[in-house]
Design a protein around this motif. Sequence first.
Motif, short mmCIF file in Angstrom:
data_model
loop_
_atom_site.label_atom_id
_atom_site.label_comp_id
_atom_site.label_asym_id
_atom_site.label_seq_id
_atom_site.Cartn_x
_atom_site.Cartn_y
_atom_site.Cartn_z
N ILE A 312 -2.81 2.40 -0.48
CA ILE A 312 -2.94 3.50 0.48
C ILE A 312 -4.21 4.30 0.19
CG2 ILE A 312 -1.93 5.67 1.29
CD1 ILE A 312 -0.43 3.30 2.36
N THR A 313 -4.47 4.54 -1.11
CA THR A 313 -5.67 5.28 -1.49
C THR A 313 -6.92 4.53 -1.08
OG1 THR A 313 -4.47 6.19 -3.40
CG2 THR A 313 -6.88 6.36 -3.43
N ALA A 314 -6.90 3.22 -1.27
CA ALA A 314 -8.07 2.40 -0.90
C ALA A 314 -8.33 2.42 0.60
CB ALA A 314 -7.86 0.96 -1.37
N MET A 315 -7.29 2.64 1.40
CA MET A 315 -7.46 2.72 2.85
C MET A 315 -8.19 3.99 3.26
SD MET A 315 -3.75 1.38 4.19
CE MET A 315 -4.13 1.74 5.91
N GLY A 316 -8.24 4.96 2.35
CA GLY A 316 -8.96 6.20 2.65
C GLY A 316 -8.29 7.09 3.68
N LEU A 317 -6.95 7.02 3.75
CA LEU A 317 -6.23 7.87 4.70
C LEU A 317 -6.29 9.32 4.25
CD1 LEU A 317 -2.96 5.82 5.46
CD2 LEU A 317 -4.99 6.02 6.89
N SER A 318 -6.53 10.20 5.19
CA SER A 318 -6.46 11.62 4.90
C SER A 318 -4.99 12.02 4.80
CB SER A 318 -7.13 12.43 6.01
OG SER A 318 -6.38 12.30 7.21
N PRO A 319 -4.68 13.17 4.18
CA PRO A 319 -3.27 13.61 4.13
C PRO A 319 -2.63 13.68 5.51
CG PRO A 319 -4.59 14.93 2.63
CD PRO A 319 -5.54 14.05 3.39
N ILE A 350 7.53 6.30 -1.74
CA ILE A 350 6.53 7.18 -1.09
C ILE A 350 6.05 8.30 -1.99
CG2 ILE A 350 7.47 6.69 1.20
CD1 ILE A 350 8.78 9.47 1.11
N LEU A 351 6.81 8.65 -3.04
CA LEU A 351 6.42 9.79 -3.86
C LEU A 351 5.04 9.62 -4.51
CD1 LEU A 351 8.12 12.29 -3.98
CD2 LEU A 351 8.80 11.69 -6.30
N PRO A 352 4.72 8.43 -5.06
CA PRO A 352 3.36 8.27 -5.60
C PRO A 352 2.27 8.52 -4.56
CG PRO A 352 4.76 6.48 -6.34
CD PRO A 352 5.54 7.23 -5.31
N MET A 353 2.50 8.09 -3.32
CA MET A 353 1.51 8.32 -2.26
C MET A 353 1.38 9.81 -1.96
SD MET A 353 2.46 5.54 0.62
CE MET A 353 3.96 4.64 0.29
N VAL A 354 2.53 10.49 -1.89
CA VAL A 354 2.54 11.91 -1.57
C VAL A 354 1.81 12.71 -2.66
CG1 VAL A 354 4.04 13.92 -1.27
CG2 VAL A 354 4.64 11.75 -0.20
N GLY A 358 -1.95 14.86 -2.76
CA GLY A 358 -2.00 16.28 -3.12
C GLY A 358 -1.06 17.17 -2.33
N LEU A 359 0.00 16.61 -1.78
CA LEU A 359 0.96 17.38 -0.99
C LEU A 359 1.97 18.05 -1.92
CD1 LEU A 359 1.61 14.84 1.90
CD2 LEU A 359 0.12 16.85 1.96
#
Length: 432
Positions: A312-319, A350-354, A358-359
């Motif tokens: 998900i981080t590599a995709m560069g999605l904004s929060p 999903i918690l690691p993504m969240v 930085g949410l």
Amino acid sequence: MDLSLAAFCLGLGMLFALATGIWVAVALFSVALAAMMLLVSAPAGPVLATTVWGSANSWDLTALPMFIWMGEILFRSRLSEDMFAGLSPWMRNLPGRLLHVNILGCGIFAAVSGSSAATTATVGRMSLPELRERGYDERMAIGTLAGSGTLGLLIPPSIILIVYGAATEQSIARLFMAGVLPGAMLCALFMSYVAIWALLNRSKMPPNEEVVPFFQRVKATRRLFPVIALIAGVIGSIYAGLASPTEAAAIGVVLSLTLSWVSGTLSKSSFVDALMGATRTSCMIAFILAGAAFLTVAMGYTGIPRELASWITAMGLSPLELLVALTLFFVVLGCFLDGISVVVLTTSVILPMVEQAGLDLIWFGIYLVLVVEMSQITPPVGFNLFVLQGMTGRNIFSVARMALPFFLLMILAVVLIVAFPDIALWLPNNMM
């Protein structure tokens, strides 16, 4: 095995297990056990034993059965009749009149129940016959009840917030406080919509009723005092720092038993029924939580959550983009699973993504509950739809169409708390 392929296979296995109709907890245990035995070298048996014990040995979870028992006791009391009698005289001058009783009644009962289905059933049992008899539009009466019943998930003491807090190790008291303003905002959105609808559809409203004199309205309000005292005793003791959520739950049980006894609805039969109902619900939730805890540990061993977070981080999605994707994911998932299952099933993934985005986890809990609320009124598995189908005899898809405007208002509520996070965070940040 490649982790992406492993994640796909496990996800497919979970979907297949759920499609067979087996218990959600059994599906969780099965997929976790398969992951442990096929993908890692750690012994599955000892990990299973220690994880299940650890998930059950949680002080925070002791509040869960007490709040459920409190709701079961009140479900069998005259609380809904008292709320209708106390609220209706004040609503008769507002556009939409007694339709607002559904919304405020659900908001009040949510503050002593914590359950969406119990809120819908308790308030609907009293209000729907009254509204039908007075000539109110049935579609709007059912729609307001379906939408407002979901407040039981958000307004404290929310059972699902306790589950989320236990799963993510967040303060339950802070989560309860964070749910107050979003719950009030949702009530305001629902009431505003009803008022606008009533002004635009005067032909669908019944004739004006006789205005109740002010002192008579004040006299009727006395019937709200017991439930206000109950809310003050339970929620007030938490916010004032006098009791933990678990201690407040015990206070709530004592006060609800007292209220039921004073109102003449407490009997041996009602006491046993409430106790057994609370036991069944608590055991179901505990079983699901144990399965989810084992799945969380199993996923940690496989490294799939870390890999997914990196992807998900590599995709560069904004929060914001991540939240849009998660909202769509939760709404679709909520069409097939109940709210508690959605929370415990997805938290470990999903918690690691969240956290990577930085949410704030307290804020995310409120966001998650708001999105899960939508699943209560989406077919084919919407618990509030099932409750109203049983009460009205209407087709579940017909009830869903009546609830559609309130589903859209919940989407608006999600947009508002994303745009203004302080709606959820101001109270916990400033009062604790």
